[in-house]
Design a protein around this motif. Structure first.
Motif, PDB file in Angstrom:
ATOM      1  N   GLY A 105      35.796  56.591  35.807  1.00  0.00           N
ATOM      2  CA  GLY A 105      34.641  56.767  34.936  1.00  0.00           C
ATOM      3  C   GLY A 105      34.276  55.528  34.143  1.00  0.00           C
ATOM      4  O   GLY A 105      33.302  55.536  33.404  1.00  0.00           O
ATOM      5  N   GLY A 106      35.039  54.451  34.294  1.00  0.00           N
ATOM      6  CA  GLY A 106      34.723  53.204  33.599  1.00  0.00           C
ATOM      7  C   GLY A 106      33.438  52.594  34.134  1.00  0.00           C
ATOM      8  O   GLY A 106      33.156  52.647  35.332  1.00  0.00           O
ATOM      9  N   LYS A 107      32.639  52.019  33.240  1.00  0.00           N
ATOM     10  CA  LYS A 107      31.360  51.424  33.625  1.00  0.00           C
ATOM     11  C   LYS A 107      31.302  49.984  33.132  1.00  0.00           C
ATOM     12  O   LYS A 107      31.761  49.686  32.034  1.00  0.00           O
ATOM     13  CB  LYS A 107      30.203  52.219  33.029  1.00  0.00           C
ATOM     14  N   ALA A 108      30.738  49.113  33.956  1.00  0.00           N
ATOM     15  CA  ALA A 108      30.597  47.704  33.598  1.00  0.00           C
ATOM     16  C   ALA A 108      29.360  47.149  34.286  1.00  0.00           C
ATOM     17  O   ALA A 108      28.988  47.573  35.385  1.00  0.00           O
ATOM     18  CB  ALA A 108      31.821  46.919  34.031  1.00  0.00           C
ATOM     19  N   TYR A 151      22.000  49.380  41.344  1.00  0.00           N
ATOM     20  CA  TYR A 151      21.274  48.132  41.117  1.00  0.00           C
ATOM     21  C   TYR A 151      19.992  48.402  40.349  1.00  0.00           C
ATOM     22  O   TYR A 151      19.294  49.388  40.599  1.00  0.00           O
ATOM     23  CB  TYR A 151      20.961  47.448  42.444  1.00  0.00           C
ATOM     24  N   GLY A 152      19.689  47.508  39.421  1.00  0.00           N
ATOM     25  CA  GLY A 152      18.485  47.639  38.614  1.00  0.00           C
ATOM     26  C   GLY A 152      17.265  47.148  39.358  1.00  0.00           C
ATOM     27  O   GLY A 152      17.343  46.222  40.156  1.00  0.00           O
ATOM     28  N   GLU A 153      16.136  47.766  39.098  1.00  0.00           N
ATOM     29  CA  GLU A 153      14.899  47.351  39.753  1.00  0.00           C
ATOM     30  C   GLU A 153      13.850  46.907  38.741  1.00  0.00           C
ATOM     31  O   GLU A 153      12.705  46.688  39.095  1.00  0.00           O
ATOM     32  CB  GLU A 153      14.352  48.479  40.622  1.00  0.00           C
ATOM     33  N   HIS A 154      14.233  46.743  37.491  1.00  0.00           N
ATOM     34  CA  HIS A 154      13.286  46.299  36.473  1.00  0.00           C
ATOM     35  C   HIS A 154      12.765  44.920  36.832  1.00  0.00           C
ATOM     36  O   HIS A 154      13.496  44.075  37.333  1.00  0.00           O
ATOM     37  CB  HIS A 154      13.972  46.266  35.100  1.00  0.00           C
ATOM     38  N   ARG A 155      11.511  44.668  36.572  1.00  0.00           N
ATOM     39  CA  ARG A 155      10.896  43.397  36.976  1.00  0.00           C
ATOM     40  C   ARG A 155      11.497  42.199  36.270  1.00  0.00           C
ATOM     41  O   ARG A 155      11.464  41.079  36.786  1.00  0.00           O
ATOM     42  CB  ARG A 155       9.390  43.439  36.747  1.00  0.00           C
ATOM     43  N   ASP A 156      12.082  42.387  35.085  1.00  0.00           N
ATOM     44  CA  ASP A 156      12.688  41.285  34.350  1.00  0.00           C
ATOM     45  C   ASP A 156      14.184  41.135  34.622  1.00  0.00           C
ATOM     46  O   ASP A 156      14.796  40.169  34.173  1.00  0.00           O
ATOM     47  CB  ASP A 156      12.482  41.471  32.845  1.00  0.00           C
ATOM     48  N   ALA A 157      14.780  42.079  35.335  1.00  0.00           N
ATOM     49  CA  ALA A 157      16.213  42.011  35.644  1.00  0.00           C
ATOM     50  C   ALA A 157      16.441  40.990  36.754  1.00  0.00           C
ATOM     51  O   ALA A 157      15.677  40.925  37.712  1.00  0.00           O
ATOM     52  CB  ALA A 157      16.734  43.370  36.080  1.00  0.00           C
ATOM     53  N   PRO A 158      17.475  40.190  36.642  1.00  0.00           N
ATOM     54  CA  PRO A 158      17.756  39.234  37.720  1.00  0.00           C
ATOM     55  C   PRO A 158      18.189  39.954  38.993  1.00  0.00           C
ATOM     56  O   PRO A 158      18.748  41.044  38.940  1.00  0.00           O
ATOM     57  CB  PRO A 158      18.891  38.381  37.155  1.00  0.00           C
ATOM     58  N   ARG A 159      17.931  39.323  40.107  1.00  0.00           N
ATOM     59  CA  ARG A 159      18.315  39.899  41.396  1.00  0.00           C
ATOM     60  C   ARG A 159      19.837  39.989  41.471  1.00  0.00           C
ATOM     61  O   ARG A 159      20.537  39.042  41.153  1.00  0.00           O
ATOM     62  CB  ARG A 159      17.799  39.022  42.515  1.00  0.00           C
ATOM     63  N   GLY A 160      20.364  41.141  41.847  1.00  0.00           N
ATOM     64  CA  GLY A 160      21.804  41.335  41.949  1.00  0.00           C
ATOM     65  C   GLY A 160      22.441  41.959  40.715  1.00  0.00           C
ATOM     66  O   GLY A 160      23.634  42.193  40.688  1.00  0.00           O
ATOM     67  N   PHE A 161      21.658  42.271  39.686  1.00  0.00           N
ATOM     68  CA  PHE A 161      22.176  42.887  38.463  1.00  0.00           C
ATOM     69  C   PHE A 161      22.442  44.364  38.724  1.00  0.00           C
ATOM     70  O   PHE A 161      21.597  45.074  39.256  1.00  0.00           O
ATOM     71  CB  PHE A 161      21.166  42.734  37.330  1.00  0.00           C
ATOM     72  N   ALA A 162      23.653  44.842  38.382  1.00  0.00           N
ATOM     73  CA  ALA A 162      24.024  46.223  38.703  1.00  0.00           C
ATOM     74  C   ALA A 162      24.978  46.807  37.670  1.00  0.00           C
ATOM     75  O   ALA A 162      25.595  46.090  36.886  1.00  0.00           O
ATOM     76  CB  ALA A 162      24.676  46.286  40.072  1.00  0.00           C
ATOM     77  N   LEU A 163      25.096  48.114  37.724  1.00  0.00           N
ATOM     78  CA  LEU A 163      26.080  48.858  36.951  1.00  0.00           C
ATOM     79  C   LEU A 163      27.169  49.284  37.922  1.00  0.00           C
ATOM     80  O   LEU A 163      26.872  49.897  38.954  1.00  0.00           O
ATOM     81  CB  LEU A 163      25.444  50.096  36.314  1.00  0.00           C
ATOM     82  N   ARG A 164      28.426  48.928  37.636  1.00  0.00           N
ATOM     83  CA  ARG A 164      29.558  49.317  38.485  1.00  0.00           C
ATOM     84  C   ARG A 164      30.266  50.489  37.832  1.00  0.00           C
ATOM     85  O   ARG A 164      30.583  50.447  36.650  1.00  0.00           O
ATOM     86  CB  ARG A 164      30.528  48.161  38.662  1.00  0.00           C
ATOM     87  N   ILE A 165      30.524  51.558  38.605  1.00  0.00           N
ATOM     88  CA  ILE A 165      31.194  52.749  38.097  1.00  0.00           C
ATOM     89  C   ILE A 165      32.469  52.963  38.902  1.00  0.00           C
ATOM     90  O   ILE A 165      32.432  53.042  40.131  1.00  0.00           O
ATOM     91  CB  ILE A 165      30.296  53.992  38.208  1.00  0.00           C
ATOM     92  N   ALA A 166      33.595  53.053  38.213  1.00  0.00           N
ATOM     93  CA  ALA A 166      34.887  53.254  38.867  1.00  0.00           C
ATOM     94  C   ALA A 166      35.212  54.737  38.962  1.00  0.00           C
ATOM     95  O   ALA A 166      34.569  55.573  38.315  1.00  0.00           O
ATOM     96  CB  ALA A 166      35.990  52.540  38.085  1.00  0.00           C
ATOM     97  N   VAL A 167      36.211  55.070  39.750  1.00  0.00           N
ATOM     98  CA  VAL A 167      36.637  56.456  39.944  1.00  0.00           C
ATOM     99  C   VAL A 167      37.023  57.107  38.619  1.00  0.00           C
ATOM    100  O   VAL A 167      36.698  58.264  38.366  1.00  0.00           O
ATOM    101  CB  VAL A 167      37.827  56.522  40.927  1.00  0.00           C
TER     102      VAL A 167
END
Length: 61
Positions: free
Chosen positions: A44-47, A26-42
């Protein structure tokens, strides 16, 4: 929580896939919306995903 940074040495490039299942960073940048994250699969795919709630139910898009 970590900052989602780009580049060759950034968080996104260095993120390791989990042993099983999926991993969320999950991102903690002050401008990032709450709940914004990077999902990583087994494999190696990222979204990028958003986690939110409607009527008490959790959703991810």
């Amino acid at each position: 929580m970590t900052k989602l940074t780009d580049g060759r040495r950034g968080t996104i490039a260095r993120a390791e896939p989990p042993a099983k299942g999926v991993r969320f960073i999950y991102g903690e940048h002050r401008d990032a919306p709450r709940g914004f994250a990077l999902r990583i699969a087994v494999a190696g795919g990222k979204a990028f995903v958003m986690r939110y709630r409607i009527d008490g139910r959790e959703w991810r898009t």
